[in-house]
Design a protein around this motif. Structure first.
Motif, PDB file in Angstrom:
ATOM      1  N   GLU A  61       5.620  -0.315 -15.822  1.00 55.38           N
ATOM      2  CA  GLU A  61       5.446   0.572 -14.668  1.00 55.38           C
ATOM      3  C   GLU A  61       5.342   2.012 -15.159  1.00 55.38           C
ATOM      4  O   GLU A  61       5.761   2.330 -16.260  1.00 55.38           O
ATOM      5  N   GLY A  62       4.817   2.846 -14.306  1.00 52.26           N
ATOM      6  CA  GLY A  62       4.775   4.265 -14.601  1.00 52.26           C
ATOM      7  C   GLY A  62       3.407   4.734 -15.050  1.00 52.26           C
ATOM      8  O   GLY A  62       2.416   4.001 -15.001  1.00 52.26           O
ATOM      9  N   PRO A  63       3.353   5.992 -15.503  1.00 52.09           N
ATOM     10  CA  PRO A  63       2.076   6.603 -15.876  1.00 52.09           C
ATOM     11  C   PRO A  63       1.355   5.889 -17.013  1.00 52.09           C
ATOM     12  O   PRO A  63       0.144   5.989 -17.136  1.00 52.09           O
ATOM     13  N   GLU A  64       2.098   5.157 -17.828  1.00 55.06           N
ATOM     14  CA  GLU A  64       1.507   4.443 -18.965  1.00 55.06           C
ATOM     15  C   GLU A  64       0.994   3.057 -18.574  1.00 55.06           C
ATOM     16  O   GLU A  64       0.517   2.303 -19.423  1.00 55.06           O
ATOM     17  N   PHE A  65       1.115   2.704 -17.288  1.00 58.11           N
ATOM     18  CA  PHE A  65       0.818   1.339 -16.853  1.00 58.11           C
ATOM     19  C   PHE A  65      -0.533   0.821 -17.354  1.00 58.11           C
ATOM     20  O   PHE A  65      -0.606  -0.208 -18.008  1.00 58.11           O
ATOM     21  N   PHE A  66      -1.610   1.507 -17.023  1.00 52.31           N
ATOM     22  CA  PHE A  66      -2.935   0.967 -17.313  1.00 52.31           C
ATOM     23  C   PHE A  66      -3.151   0.775 -18.809  1.00 52.31           C
ATOM     24  O   PHE A  66      -3.646  -0.263 -19.243  1.00 52.31           O
ATOM     25  N   GLU A  67      -2.766   1.770 -19.574  1.00 46.39           N
ATOM     26  CA  GLU A  67      -2.965   1.688 -21.024  1.00 46.39           C
ATOM     27  C   GLU A  67      -2.113   0.586 -21.654  1.00 46.39           C
ATOM     28  O   GLU A  67      -2.614  -0.251 -22.395  1.00 46.39           O
ATOM     29  N   LEU A  68      -0.812   0.591 -21.375  1.00 47.68           N
ATOM     30  CA  LEU A  68       0.074  -0.384 -22.023  1.00 47.68           C
ATOM     31  C   LEU A  68      -0.100  -1.790 -21.466  1.00 47.68           C
ATOM     32  O   LEU A  68       0.047  -2.774 -22.198  1.00 47.68           O
ATOM     33  N   HIS A  69      -0.427  -1.900 -20.188  1.00 51.28           N
ATOM     34  CA  HIS A  69      -0.710  -3.219 -19.607  1.00 51.28           C
ATOM     35  C   HIS A  69      -1.807  -3.906 -20.426  1.00 51.28           C
ATOM     36  O   HIS A  69      -1.684  -5.070 -20.801  1.00 51.28           O
ATOM     37  N   GLU A  70      -2.851  -3.172 -20.721  1.00 52.01           N
ATOM     38  CA  GLU A  70      -3.966  -3.703 -21.505  1.00 52.01           C
ATOM     39  C   GLU A  70      -3.570  -3.965 -22.957  1.00 52.01           C
ATOM     40  O   GLU A  70      -3.942  -4.988 -23.540  1.00 52.01           O
ATOM     41  N   GLU A  71      -2.825  -3.052 -23.558  1.00 47.26           N
ATOM     42  CA  GLU A  71      -2.423  -3.215 -24.963  1.00 47.26           C
ATOM     43  C   GLU A  71      -1.485  -4.403 -25.146  1.00 47.26           C
ATOM     44  O   GLU A  71      -1.602  -5.143 -26.117  1.00 47.26           O
ATOM     45  N   PHE A  72      -0.557  -4.592 -24.218  1.00 44.05           N
ATOM     46  CA  PHE A  72       0.336  -5.748 -24.317  1.00 44.05           C
ATOM     47  C   PHE A  72      -0.455  -7.047 -24.177  1.00 44.05           C
ATOM     48  O   PHE A  72      -0.171  -8.037 -24.843  1.00 44.05           O
ATOM     49  N   GLU A  73      -1.476  -7.034 -23.331  1.00 44.44           N
ATOM     50  CA  GLU A  73      -2.318  -8.222 -23.184  1.00 44.44           C
ATOM     51  C   GLU A  73      -3.072  -8.511 -24.480  1.00 44.44           C
ATOM     52  O   GLU A  73      -3.152  -9.667 -24.914  1.00 44.44           O
ATOM     53  N   LYS A  74      -3.635  -7.483 -25.086  1.00 45.99           N
ATOM     54  CA  LYS A  74      -4.315  -7.676 -26.382  1.00 45.99           C
ATOM     55  C   LYS A  74      -3.355  -8.278 -27.398  1.00 45.99           C
ATOM     56  O   LYS A  74      -3.705  -9.195 -28.141  1.00 45.99           O
TER      57      LYS A  74
END
Length: 167
Positions: free
Chosen positions: A53-66
């Motif tokens: 959650e939070g401002p990093e959501f979009f970036e980290l959501h994708e990185e964790f998926e990778k």
């Protein structure tokens, strides 16, 4: 000359097929440890992906998926490598948790804490891989060594990226 090439040059007893269980016992032990750590790490990454959650959501959501997709692929590669040696990687969740040095996280973590947790787990997996490389080279198992060298190259790059994220 790579470490594997040096080992090949110095070891006249290399085998390509027909390793005995005794020949590969240490390699299989190391691969089972790596497999257990990868499985717990995969689960943590899925949870981080779902719960960021939070401002990093979009970036980290994708990185964790990778990251979890890479780990998922590596889990299968390691398990299949163990099968090459005639051993069945029969892991229950309980056995996996007992063997793994990576521990689950039960509390809600911030985005930065999640990244720190990933970096901590990278260190454990990196050590697992190095240990398994040592065992495979001692055995003359260059195929496992190459597989693990590919893994280590990837994890070192991802470690650099996640470390840079924290700066």
């Amino acid at each position: 000359m790579t470490l594997a090439q040096t080992k090949i040059k110095n070891n006249k007893n290399l085998k390509t097929l027909g390793f005995s269980h005794l020949d590969t016992a240490e390699v299989v032990v190391k691969l089972n440890t790596l497999l257990a750590d990868y499985q717990v790490f995969y689960n943590k990454l899925r949870n981080f992906h779902w719960n960021i959650e939070g401002p990093e959501f979009f970036e980290l959501h994708e990185e964790f998926e990778k990251e979890y997709n890479t780990v998922k692929k590596n889990i299968d590669i390691v398990a299949e490598r163990i099968r090459v040696f005639g051993i069945k990687p029969n892991f229950t969740l309980q056995k996996t948790l007992e063997l793994s040095k990576i521990k689950e996280t039960e509390k809600n973590l911030s985005a930065i804490e999640m990244v720190r947790e990933v970096l901590k787990d990278f260190e454990i997996i990196h050590d697992d891989i190095l240990s398994a490389i040592g065992a495979s080279l001692e055995t003359g198992d260059v195929a496992t060594e190459q597989m693990l060298t590919d893994f280590i190259r990837d994890i070192e790059k991802r470690n650099w990226m996640f470390t840079s994220y924290l700066k």
